[in-house]
Design a protein around this motif. Sequence first.
Motif, PDB file in Angstrom:
ATOM      1  N   GLN A 134     -27.691   9.109  -7.054  1.00  0.00           N
ATOM      2  CA  GLN A 134     -27.855   9.447  -5.648  1.00  0.00           C
ATOM      3  C   GLN A 134     -26.783   8.743  -4.834  1.00  0.00           C
ATOM      4  N   ARG A 135     -26.333   9.424  -3.779  1.00  0.00           N
ATOM      5  CA  ARG A 135     -25.334   8.838  -2.881  1.00  0.00           C
ATOM      6  C   ARG A 135     -25.838   9.014  -1.457  1.00  0.00           C
ATOM      7  N   LEU A 136     -25.852   7.909  -0.697  1.00  0.00           N
ATOM      8  CA  LEU A 136     -26.405   7.925   0.656  1.00  0.00           C
ATOM      9  C   LEU A 136     -25.403   7.364   1.658  1.00  0.00           C
ATOM     10  N   ALA A 137     -25.577   7.742   2.908  1.00  0.00           N
ATOM     11  CA  ALA A 137     -24.690   7.299   3.983  1.00  0.00           C
ATOM     12  C   ALA A 137     -24.903   5.821   4.298  1.00  0.00           C
ATOM     13  N   ALA A 138     -23.995   5.256   5.072  1.00  0.00           N
ATOM     14  CA  ALA A 138     -24.029   3.838   5.421  1.00  0.00           C
ATOM     15  C   ALA A 138     -25.324   3.437   6.116  1.00  0.00           C
ATOM     16  N   ARG A 139     -25.896   4.319   6.884  1.00  0.00           N
ATOM     17  CA  ARG A 139     -27.123   3.997   7.625  1.00  0.00           C
ATOM     18  C   ARG A 139     -28.366   3.981   6.736  1.00  0.00           C
ATOM     19  N   ASP A 140     -28.223   4.379   5.470  1.00  0.00           N
ATOM     20  CA  ASP A 140     -29.367   4.535   4.572  1.00  0.00           C
ATOM     21  C   ASP A 140     -29.464   3.463   3.489  1.00  0.00           C
ATOM     22  N   GLN A 141     -29.033   2.242   3.776  1.00  0.00           N
ATOM     23  CA  GLN A 141     -29.101   1.178   2.774  1.00  0.00           C
ATOM     24  C   GLN A 141     -30.535   0.963   2.301  1.00  0.00           C
ATOM     25  N   ASP A 142     -31.491   0.904   3.208  1.00  0.00           N
ATOM     26  CA  ASP A 142     -32.890   0.687   2.827  1.00  0.00           C
ATOM     27  C   ASP A 142     -33.421   1.823   1.965  1.00  0.00           C
ATOM     28  N   GLN A 200     -29.074   0.199 -10.549  1.00  0.00           N
ATOM     29  CA  GLN A 200     -28.438  -0.680  -9.587  1.00  0.00           C
ATOM     30  C   GLN A 200     -27.961   0.131  -8.390  1.00  0.00           C
ATOM     31  N   VAL A 201     -27.980  -0.531  -7.241  1.00  0.00           N
ATOM     32  CA  VAL A 201     -27.530   0.075  -5.997  1.00  0.00           C
ATOM     33  C   VAL A 201     -26.213  -0.594  -5.627  1.00  0.00           C
ATOM     34  N   ILE A 202     -25.211   0.225  -5.379  1.00  0.00           N
ATOM     35  CA  ILE A 202     -23.867  -0.277  -5.099  1.00  0.00           C
ATOM     36  C   ILE A 202     -23.428   0.160  -3.707  1.00  0.00           C
ATOM     37  N   GLU A 203     -22.815  -0.769  -2.990  1.00  0.00           N
ATOM     38  CA  GLU A 203     -22.190  -0.442  -1.710  1.00  0.00           C
ATOM     39  C   GLU A 203     -20.722  -0.149  -1.989  1.00  0.00           C
ATOM     40  N   GLU A 204     -20.272   1.021  -1.572  1.00  0.00           N
ATOM     41  CA  GLU A 204     -18.889   1.418  -1.777  1.00  0.00           C
ATOM     42  C   GLU A 204     -18.227   1.527  -0.407  1.00  0.00           C
ATOM     43  N   SER A 205     -17.150   0.810  -0.209  1.00  0.00           N
ATOM     44  CA  SER A 205     -16.410   0.869   1.054  1.00  0.00           C
ATOM     45  C   SER A 205     -14.982   1.297   0.770  1.00  0.00           C
ATOM     46  N   GLU A 206     -14.514   2.249   1.585  1.00  0.00           N
ATOM     47  CA  GLU A 206     -13.142   2.725   1.428  1.00  0.00           C
ATOM     48  C   GLU A 206     -12.432   2.635   2.770  1.00  0.00           C
ATOM     49  N   ASP A 207     -11.248   2.050   2.743  1.00  0.00           N
ATOM     50  CA  ASP A 207     -10.416   1.969   3.938  1.00  0.00           C
ATOM     51  C   ASP A 207      -9.568   3.236   3.983  1.00  0.00           C
ATOM     52  N   ALA A 209     -31.618   3.678  -0.035  1.00  0.00           N
ATOM     53  CA  ALA A 209     -30.971   3.551  -1.343  1.00  0.00           C
ATOM     54  C   ALA A 209     -31.697   2.516  -2.197  1.00  0.00           C
ATOM     55  N   ILE A 210     -32.063   1.389  -1.602  1.00  0.00           N
ATOM     56  CA  ILE A 210     -32.777   0.346  -2.338  1.00  0.00           C
ATOM     57  C   ILE A 210     -34.155   0.846  -2.760  1.00  0.00           C
ATOM     58  N   ALA A 211     -34.856   1.547  -1.856  1.00  0.00           N
ATOM     59  CA  ALA A 211     -36.175   2.100  -2.188  1.00  0.00           C
ATOM     60  C   ALA A 211     -36.064   3.146  -3.294  1.00  0.00           C
ATOM     61  N   ALA A 212     -35.023   3.977  -3.244  1.00  0.00           N
ATOM     62  CA  ALA A 212     -34.821   4.992  -4.277  1.00  0.00           C
ATOM     63  C   ALA A 212     -34.537   4.339  -5.625  1.00  0.00           C
ATOM     64  N   GLY A 213     -33.741   3.272  -5.632  1.00  0.00           N
ATOM     65  CA  GLY A 213     -33.450   2.548  -6.869  1.00  0.00           C
ATOM     66  C   GLY A 213     -34.695   1.930  -7.468  1.00  0.00           C
ATOM     67  N   ARG A 214     -35.499   1.308  -6.623  1.00  0.00           N
ATOM     68  CA  ARG A 214     -36.745   0.680  -7.078  1.00  0.00           C
ATOM     69  C   ARG A 214     -37.684   1.742  -7.676  1.00  0.00           C
ATOM     70  N   GLU A 215     -37.839   2.858  -6.981  1.00  0.00           N
ATOM     71  CA  GLU A 215     -38.725   3.929  -7.455  1.00  0.00           C
ATOM     72  C   GLU A 215     -38.221   4.533  -8.763  1.00  0.00           C
ATOM     73  N   LEU A 216     -36.925   4.736  -8.862  1.00  0.00           N
ATOM     74  CA  LEU A 216     -36.338   5.301 -10.080  1.00  0.00           C
ATOM     75  C   LEU A 216     -36.583   4.386 -11.276  1.00  0.00           C
ATOM     76  N   GLU A 217     -36.390   3.081 -11.087  1.00  0.00           N
ATOM     77  CA  GLU A 217     -36.623   2.134 -12.184  1.00  0.00           C
ATOM     78  C   GLU A 217     -38.103   2.106 -12.565  1.00  0.00           C
ATOM     79  N   MET A 218     -38.988   2.143 -11.586  1.00  0.00           N
ATOM     80  CA  MET A 218     -40.425   2.124 -11.867  1.00  0.00           C
ATOM     81  C   MET A 218     -40.865   3.383 -12.621  1.00  0.00           C
ATOM     82  N   ASN A 219     -40.296   4.534 -12.258  1.00  0.00           N
ATOM     83  CA  ASN A 219     -40.694   5.801 -12.878  1.00  0.00           C
ATOM     84  C   ASN A 219     -40.110   6.000 -14.274  1.00  0.00           C
ATOM     85  N   THR A 220     -38.934   5.467 -14.515  1.00  0.00           N
ATOM     86  CA  THR A 220     -38.272   5.711 -15.806  1.00  0.00           C
ATOM     87  C   THR A 220     -38.249   4.499 -16.721  1.00  0.00           C
ATOM     88  N   GLY A 221     -38.322   3.300 -16.134  1.00  0.00           N
ATOM     89  CA  GLY A 221     -38.227   2.084 -16.933  1.00  0.00           C
ATOM     90  C   GLY A 221     -36.808   1.756 -17.356  1.00  0.00           C
TER      91      GLY A 221
END
Length: 95
Positions: free
Chosen positions: A21-29, A47-54, A31-43
């Motif tokens: 999954q890829r989310l916009a800058a305003r969606d950090q929370d 990891q959630v990564i912040e990607e910044s590009e200049d 992304a973290i919730a999606a990561g937690r749920e994905l790990e809980m559902n699949t085992g």
Amino acid sequence: MKPITTYEVYQVKFDRWALRQRLAARDQDKAIAAGRELEMNTGLPVQVIEESEDPETGEMSLRVIRRFGKAEPDVKGPSEDTDVASRIVMVVINA
């Protein structure tokens, strides 16, 4: 010009980190919730990564925000070329 930031959720799949999954800058929370749920559902490790590009220099930085579960040491980490097709699809879907 301000850096462009996105949050990406990666999960181990076939001994590699695959973009889920890829989310916009305003969606950090979200992304973290999606990561937690994905790990809980699949085992499987997630990891959630912040990607910044200049946009002016083209420089990109990656920073791990959260890890869920534990990956084996031989799992290849996400990089700019990881699963290029899925990255393109995620960009199109989120556009």
